[in-house]
Design an enzyme around this catalytic site. Structure first.
Site, PDB file in Angstrom:
ATOM      1  N   CYS A  37     -22.498 -10.507  -0.321  1.00 45.69           N
ATOM      2  CA  CYS A  37     -22.080  -9.002   0.098  1.00 45.69           C
ATOM      3  C   CYS A  37     -22.796  -7.956  -0.478  1.00 45.69           C
ATOM      4  CB  CYS A  37     -20.884  -9.407  -0.202  1.00 45.69           C
ATOM      5  SG  CYS A  37     -20.091  -9.474  -2.662  1.00 45.69           S
TER       6      CYS A  37
ATOM      7  N   CYS B 145     -19.035  -7.383   4.759  1.00 47.51           N
ATOM      8  CA  CYS B 145     -19.238  -7.414   2.963  1.00 47.51           C
ATOM      9  C   CYS B 145     -18.732  -9.247   3.640  1.00 47.51           C
ATOM     10  CB  CYS B 145     -19.010  -6.913   2.248  1.00 47.51           C
ATOM     11  SG  CYS B 145     -17.285  -6.404   2.222  1.00 47.51           S
TER      12      CYS B 145
ATOM     13  N   CYS C 127     -23.990 -16.113  -6.002  1.00 46.11           N
ATOM     14  CA  CYS C 127     -23.807 -15.445  -4.531  1.00 46.11           C
ATOM     15  C   CYS C 127     -23.819 -13.980  -4.579  1.00 46.11           C
ATOM     16  CB  CYS C 127     -23.197 -15.851  -3.757  1.00 46.11           C
ATOM     17  SG  CYS C 127     -22.742 -15.300  -1.799  1.00 46.11           S
TER      18      CYS C 127
ATOM     19  N   CYS D 136     -17.529 -17.291  -7.130  1.00 45.02           N
ATOM     20  CA  CYS D 136     -18.626 -16.608  -6.186  1.00 45.02           C
ATOM     21  C   CYS D 136     -20.014 -17.337  -7.582  1.00 45.02           C
ATOM     22  CB  CYS D 136     -18.503 -14.917  -6.997  1.00 45.02           C
ATOM     23  SG  CYS D 136     -17.403 -14.375  -5.304  1.00 45.02           S
TER      24      CYS D 136
ATOM     25  N   CYS E  44     -15.429  -1.024   8.134  1.00 44.49           N
ATOM     26  CA  CYS E  44     -16.528  -2.045   8.591  1.00 44.49           C
ATOM     27  C   CYS E  44     -15.817  -3.473   7.623  1.00 44.49           C
ATOM     28  CB  CYS E  44     -17.518  -1.443   7.340  1.00 44.49           C
ATOM     29  SG  CYS E  44     -18.933  -2.649   7.364  1.00 44.49           S
TER      30      CYS E  44
ATOM     31  N   ASP F 216       0.639  -0.872   0.243  1.00 46.44           N
ATOM     32  CA  ASP F 216       0.211   0.068  -0.090  1.00 46.44           C
ATOM     33  C   ASP F 216       1.089   1.007  -0.323  1.00 46.44           C
ATOM     34  OD1 ASP F 216      -2.635  -1.401   0.400  1.00 46.44           O
ATOM     35  OD2 ASP F 216      -2.824  -1.339   2.125  1.00 46.44           O
TER      36      ASP F 216
ATOM     37  N   CYS G 167     -18.915   3.536   1.421  1.00 44.86           N
ATOM     38  CA  CYS G 167     -18.511   2.712   1.612  1.00 44.86           C
ATOM     39  C   CYS G 167     -17.920   3.027   3.269  1.00 44.86           C
ATOM     40  CB  CYS G 167     -17.100   2.306   0.944  1.00 44.86           C
ATOM     41  SG  CYS G 167     -15.969   0.792   2.140  1.00 44.86           S
TER      42      CYS G 167
ATOM     43  N   CYS H  24     -19.800 -13.143   3.671  1.00 40.87           N
ATOM     44  CA  CYS H  24     -19.076 -14.440   2.497  1.00 40.87           C
ATOM     45  C   CYS H  24     -18.922 -15.584   2.882  1.00 40.87           C
ATOM     46  CB  CYS H  24     -18.455 -13.459   1.926  1.00 40.87           C
ATOM     47  SG  CYS H  24     -17.262 -14.746   0.622  1.00 40.87           S
TER      48      CYS H  24
END
Length: 398
Positions: free
Chosen positions: A216, A266, A213, A210, A263, A156, A236, A270
């Protein structure tokens, strides 16, 4: 072969047998350094450029100007670090023991902190481990009588599209929430990259899994996942509580609930996360003061206490004022009590706050003093569904 008495070979003179062995050794060294998995990919991210350009054009990055500052360099590793031929992508699990997700979310008097941030900031630690990985590669090439490689670690810390690189390197697939998912580890892991100029063998990407589904998407408190694989950062909660500099828009405050830093919703719903392993790194365990923390206690921290108790933590980077802003919202979303009201009123006279914090305190006081907390509101119902999903699907971590 010692390099002391023999002319060094160039990296492009490595044989396929040597490259195959190096690629395997890198994965073994990575495991020894504490990484859960290592993958290797080339630098071609041309397929990502149109998607990234559109995301920026939609202004989904909000105030995160750094996302647009370097143009398409994020999708072009060789521009960021000239000579790069391969990216070594690494993941490190961070899920702490006794996560207590549901316990935390269903108690409005407690502050919810995203579980990646409860321990020590991961950036420096993972970067140091990646640097050590590069040093091991350099030492092995020296043993082979080959010129020293050029390498650079990233966590990052520069414009890198880390998730597409991880996907290409076989670490997982991108879920509809835009996070990388791994069959064995879910999404509870950090990513880091080591750019190298060695033509190592590349790994095979994982096929997306996925299927149909959309848990999320349905669970996001602020509907930030505007379509599969696309997140509007401006909506978000992680962005709002961490990246957002000033006032948090009123339209999102109730949905934030008691989430005061980030948060995880999501990820909590899952199904791929149901078997995720706990971290092996003690540094990622939640600090005692941040385990199911009482909101009023956190709100009463002075700036010096905040700096001391968050030293070495990712939380520290938002600063004391945004910390108080976030907690004021959480208090306003909680039950009306004389203690909460008194704490908010007392903080208004503090010399540690500014008009931005006062605005959020006034919002919270208006809710608590004028009976504006509808205990059946939509935000609370959605959180209740998430709590039930966690208790059923993640019983160990509930």
């Amino acid at each position: 072969m010692s390099s002391s008495n023999t002319a060094l070979r160039q990296i492009d003179q490595l044989t396929q047998t040597e490259l195959t062995k190096l690629s395997q050794q890198i994965k073994e060294w990575g495991k020894a350094l504490g990484f859960a998995q290592i993958g290797i990919t080339d630098t071609d991210l041309t397929k990502e450029e149109p998607k990234f350009s559109q995301w920026l054009a939609n202004n989904y990055h909000g105030e995160m100007a750094y996302m647009a500052n370097h143009g398409m360099m994020r999708a072009r590793p060789a521009e960021l670090h000239p000579g790069t031929l391969r990216v070594i992508s690494a993941r490190m699990d961070y899920l702490p023991p006794n996560a207590g997700f549901a316990t935390n979310l269903k108690a409005p008097n407690l502050g919810y902190i995203s579980r990646y941030a409860g321990g020590r900031d991961y950036h420096k630690m993972i970067r140091n481990r990646l640097k050590q990985l590069g040093q091991k590669l350099e030492a092995e090439l020296n043993n082979l009588g080959v010129n020293a490689p050029s390498y650079r670690p990233f966590v990052d810390s520069a414009p890198v599209l880390e998730r597409p690189l991880a996907e290409k390197a076989g670490l997982g697939w991108t879920g509809k929430h835009s996070l990388v998912l791994n069959h064995n580890a879910g999404s509870w892991f950090f990513l880091g990259e080591l750019f190298v100029d060695v033509p190592l063998n590349v790994d095979i990407p994982v096929t997306e899994d996925c299927n149909t589904c959309v848990a999320c998407i349905k669970s996001c408190p602020t509907n930030a996942i505007v379509e599969p694989y696309v997140v509007d950062g401006r909506r978000c909660i992680s962005y709002l509580t961490i990246e957002k500099q000033g006032s948090i828009p009123v339209e999102f405050r109730e949905q934030i609930g008691n989430r005061i830093y980030g948060c995880d919703d999501c990820q909590l719903v899952c199904p791929v996360n149901s078997q995720a392993p706990l971290t092996m790194e003690q540094d990622f365990h939640t600090r005692d003061k941040l385990i199911q923390p009482d909101l009023i206690t956190l709100f009463n921290w002075s700036e010096s206490e905040f700096l001391k108790l968050t030293e070495g933590s990712a939380i520290r980077r938002i600063g004391h004022k945004r910390w108080l802003r976030n907690i004021a919202i959480a208090l306003g979303n909680g039950p009306s009590s004389s203690e909460a009201i008194a704490a908010l009123i007392a903080r208004k006279t503090s010399n540690e706050i500014d008009e931005m914090v006062i605005e959020h305190i006034d919002w919270a006081l208006d809710k608590l003093q004028n009976g504006k907390n509808d205990l059946q509101n939509r935000a609370l119902r959605k959180t209740a569904r998430i709590v039930r999903a966690v208790e059923k699907g993640l019983p160990r971590d509930a």
